[in-house]
Enzyme design. Structure first.
Site, mmCIF file in Angstrom:
data_model
loop_
_atom_site.group_PDB
_atom_site.id
_atom_site.type_symbol
_atom_site.label_atom_id
_atom_site.label_comp_id
_atom_site.label_asym_id
_atom_site.label_seq_id
_atom_site.Cartn_x
_atom_site.Cartn_y
_atom_site.Cartn_z
ATOM 1 N N GLY A 19 1.005 -1.313 0.051
ATOM 2 C CA GLY A 19 -0.139 -0.019 -0.136
ATOM 3 C C GLY A 19 0.868 1.100 -0.229
ATOM 4 N NE ARG A 57 -0.251 14.837 -0.778
ATOM 5 C CZ ARG A 57 1.106 14.053 -1.525
ATOM 6 N NH1 ARG A 57 1.086 12.921 -1.735
ATOM 7 N NH2 ARG A 57 1.961 14.979 -2.359
ATOM 8 N NE ARG A 73 -29.557 15.347 27.167
ATOM 9 C CZ ARG A 73 -30.297 14.338 27.593
ATOM 10 N NH1 ARG A 73 -31.662 14.408 26.819
ATOM 11 N NH2 ARG A 73 -30.150 13.613 28.625
ATOM 12 C CD GLN A 88 -17.451 12.701 25.714
ATOM 13 O OE1 GLN A 88 -17.076 11.589 25.039
ATOM 14 N NE2 GLN A 88 -17.440 12.513 27.191
ATOM 15 C CD GLU A 110 -6.277 10.072 -2.887
ATOM 16 O OE1 GLU A 110 -5.529 11.002 -3.255
ATOM 17 O OE2 GLU A 110 -7.329 9.945 -3.449
HETATM 18 C C1 LIG Z 1 -11.668 2.755 2.445
HETATM 19 C C2 LIG Z 1 -10.485 2.811 1.659
HETATM 20 C C3 LIG Z 1 -10.396 3.129 0.244
HETATM 21 C C4 LIG Z 1 -9.258 3.081 -0.556
HETATM 22 N N1 LIG Z 1 -9.295 3.237 -1.757
HETATM 23 C C5 LIG Z 1 -8.331 2.854 -2.766
HETATM 24 C C6 LIG Z 1 -8.386 3.259 -3.873
HETATM 25 O O1 LIG Z 1 -9.326 3.603 -4.601
HETATM 26 N N2 LIG Z 1 -7.239 3.021 -4.900
HETATM 27 C C7 LIG Z 1 -6.140 2.291 -4.293
HETATM 28 O O2 LIG Z 1 -5.077 2.104 -5.057
HETATM 29 N N3 LIG Z 1 -5.911 2.212 -2.874
HETATM 30 C C8 LIG Z 1 -7.008 2.570 -1.959
HETATM 31 N N4 LIG Z 1 -7.021 2.303 -0.621
HETATM 32 C C9 LIG Z 1 -5.554 1.848 -0.076
HETATM 33 C C10 LIG Z 1 -5.099 2.726 0.566
HETATM 34 O O3 LIG Z 1 -4.189 3.658 -0.356
HETATM 35 C C11 LIG Z 1 -3.874 2.257 1.409
HETATM 36 O O4 LIG Z 1 -4.508 1.339 2.354
HETATM 37 C C12 LIG Z 1 -2.763 3.020 2.145
HETATM 38 O O5 LIG Z 1 -1.929 3.669 1.140
HETATM 39 C C13 LIG Z 1 -1.998 2.326 3.327
HETATM 40 O O6 LIG Z 1 -1.774 1.231 2.710
HETATM 41 P P1 LIG Z 1 -1.763 -0.046 3.373
HETATM 42 O O7 LIG Z 1 -3.144 -0.413 3.967
HETATM 43 O O8 LIG Z 1 -1.268 -1.543 2.723
HETATM 44 O O9 LIG Z 1 -0.824 -0.147 4.876
HETATM 45 P P2 LIG Z 1 0.940 -0.492 5.170
HETATM 46 O O10 LIG Z 1 1.483 0.370 4.031
HETATM 47 O O11 LIG Z 1 1.044 -1.689 4.966
HETATM 48 O O12 LIG Z 1 1.006 0.370 6.166
HETATM 49 C C14 LIG Z 1 0.703 -0.038 7.473
HETATM 50 C C15 LIG Z 1 1.031 0.970 8.509
HETATM 51 O O13 LIG Z 1 2.555 1.097 8.491
HETATM 52 C C16 LIG Z 1 2.972 2.469 8.333
HETATM 53 N N5 LIG Z 1 4.187 2.583 7.478
HETATM 54 C C17 LIG Z 1 4.174 2.141 6.051
HETATM 55 N N6 LIG Z 1 5.467 2.336 5.772
HETATM 56 C C18 LIG Z 1 6.119 3.316 6.623
HETATM 57 C C19 LIG Z 1 7.269 4.089 6.631
HETATM 58 N N7 LIG Z 1 8.051 3.855 5.712
HETATM 59 N N8 LIG Z 1 7.525 4.799 7.792
HETATM 60 C C20 LIG Z 1 6.495 4.731 8.889
HETATM 61 N N9 LIG Z 1 5.571 4.062 8.520
HETATM 62 C C21 LIG Z 1 5.059 3.338 7.691
HETATM 63 C C22 LIG Z 1 1.706 3.262 7.575
HETATM 64 O O14 LIG Z 1 1.528 4.594 7.674
HETATM 65 C C23 LIG Z 1 0.502 2.437 8.553
HETATM 66 O O15 LIG Z 1 0.293 2.955 9.778
HETATM 67 C C24 LIG Z 1 -8.224 2.490 0.112
HETATM 68 C C25 LIG Z 1 -7.958 2.233 1.219
HETATM 69 C C26 LIG Z 1 -9.253 2.238 2.373
HETATM 70 C C27 LIG Z 1 -9.224 1.823 3.700
#
Ligand SMILES: Cc1cc2nc3c(=O)[nH]c(=O)nc-3n(C[C@H](O)[C@H](O)[C@H](O)COP(=O)(O)OP(=O)(O)OC[C@H]3O[C@@H](n4cnc5c(N)ncnc54)[C@H](O)[C@@H]3O)c2cc1C
Length: 389
Positions: A131, A243, A268, A336, A363
């Protein structure tokens, strides 16, 4: 410095607000309970130009500025956050890269229909394995004569089950890491394309998030967006502008929660007074409004930088980081202030609390935004990073 909106921007804000109040607010609870995608409502907004606001007139959009775009998203999110997510993806994550990197034939085929709202777009970067680490995706695309064959799975694809065209990122040269990534315009009818699991989510229930499964998915070579190897650049530039929209969504949602809280605080009663007469409640409301205005300032500043062609740098990351964390503080206070009522599925603030949670994640997570801001601060080149913004 002039922060005032021009007459056209005010008209857009007021028209969208009127529509959301009259046509959407009465149905939000039903849509969220039934996980119903508001297709008809989005089509109506499309007629008003809201599905392709940044797309120029020559390609069928109204060609408006980023300030107008963020005002629209703010007004939509104030009433129904899930709808603003769908609009943000199709407007910015899909049409902006198509406009920047597409050729005339691709624009003719897809951009016009996207701009009018005739079809919606999806942006498919996230893999189950990657991600934040955008360059780590594992989906592949191999050239086979006049087509590319795409294989892999995309997850969390917003609009994925309702889109007419999807920008899918896959590796044409897996050994080259981020430099081996390319982008493709994919139609759901292409052989080997399948919508997989629908995510059962905490919030934003009427915005579908789905898996896209690509099994030798056959994409005509003319549907490659940009050059081979340009995929990461395309993805990161789309997210750069995206963003700002997500930050505007956070401001709108927070504004909606504040308005609900002010109404409730006046009505309230406790200990013989309205709860709004207690300083504890007044301070919460004052903090909520102050934080919303600070976030709106960051959003409008980054939109203004973009519109005036000035270097945006990390401004959109600052807006996204602050606004997404701000909205979570605001909705927590809103619950709250509502007491037990705020914990009931019958209230808007309960939904808003759940809807806000994802805004620090998609994003680009808050951690990724901080990385981008710190890189600029320390003088490193943000573009050299493959972390998604
Ligand atoms: C409702 C929803 C809609 C979405 N829509 C789209 C879409 O339309 N298209 C699309 O492509 N994606 C989409 N996403 C995916 C979204 O962009 C990713 O979930 C997001 O980029 C984070 O990736 P991940 O979930 O794999 O988390 P990970 O990358 O696995 O991260 C897990 C944790 O580790 C932290 N982390 C990772 N790397 C680092 C680093 N180098 N330093 C510090 N901390 C780090 C992250 O900040 C997070 O807290 C969507 C997600 C959701 C929940």
């Amino acid at each position: 410095m002039d922060f005032s909106l021009n007459d056209h921007q005010k008209l857009i804000r007021d028209t969208v607000r009127q529509f959301m109040e009259a046509e959407v607010r009465p149905n939000v609870k039903e849509m969220e309970r039934a996980d119903r995608f508001p297709a008809a409502e989005i089509a109506r907004l499309g007629e008003m130009g809201c599905c392709g606001m940044l797309t120029p007139e020559e390609w069928g959009g109204p060609g408006l500025d980023t300030i107008s775009y963020v005002l629209m998203l703010e007004e939509v999110a104030r009433v129904h956050c899930a709808m603003s997510t769908a609009l943000s993806v199709t407007n910015s994550a899909v049409q902006v890269p198509l406009l920047m990197f597409g050729n005339n034939a691709q624009k003719q085929k897809y951009l016009r229909r996207l701009a009018s709202g005739d079809i919606l777009g999806s942006f498919c970067l996230t893999d189950p394995q990657a991600g934040s680490d955008a360059a780590g995706i594992q989906a592949t695309a191999a050239r086979d004569g006049g087509v590319y064959r795409l294989n892999g799975t995309k997850t969390w694809v917003t609009n994925g089950s309702v889109a007419g065209v999807l920008i899918i990122f896959a590796k044409t040269d897996p050994a080259a890491g981020g430099k081996g990534m390319s982008a493709f315009l994919v139609e759901p009818g292409f052989p080997g394309f399948r919508v997989g699991r629908h995510e059962y989510k905490m919030g934003q229930r009427s915005s579908p998030s789905v898996e896209i499964i690509l099994s030798n998915c056959e994409v005509p070579a003319e549907n490659r967006l940009g050059a081979e190897g340009e995929g990461l650049k395309i993805a990161l530039s789309a997210l750069d502008g995206g963003r700002i929209g997500i930050a505007a969504q956070a401001v709108g949602l927070a504004q909606g929660a504040l308005e609900e809280s002010v109404k409730y605080a006046k009505q309230r009663k406790a200990f013989g007074k309205s709860i709004g007469e207690f300083q504890a409640i007044q301070w919460m409301l004052a903090d909520m409004q102050t934080e919303i205005e600070a976030a709106r300032g960051l959003v409008q500043h980054s939109a203004w930088l973009k519109d005036s062609g000035k270097k945006m740098g990390a401004a959109s990351s600052k807006a996204k980081l602050y606004a997404s964390e701000m909205v979570n503080r605001v909705v927590a206070k809103a619950v709250q202030i509502h007491g037990s009522v705020g914990y009931s599925r019958e209230t808007d603030v309960e939904r808003m609390y759940r809807d806000a949670r994802v805004i620090t994640i998609y994003e680009g997570t808050s951690e990724v935004q901080r990385m981008i801001i710190a890189r600029e601060l320390l003088g490193e080149d943000a573009k050299s990073s493959a972390a998604r913004g």
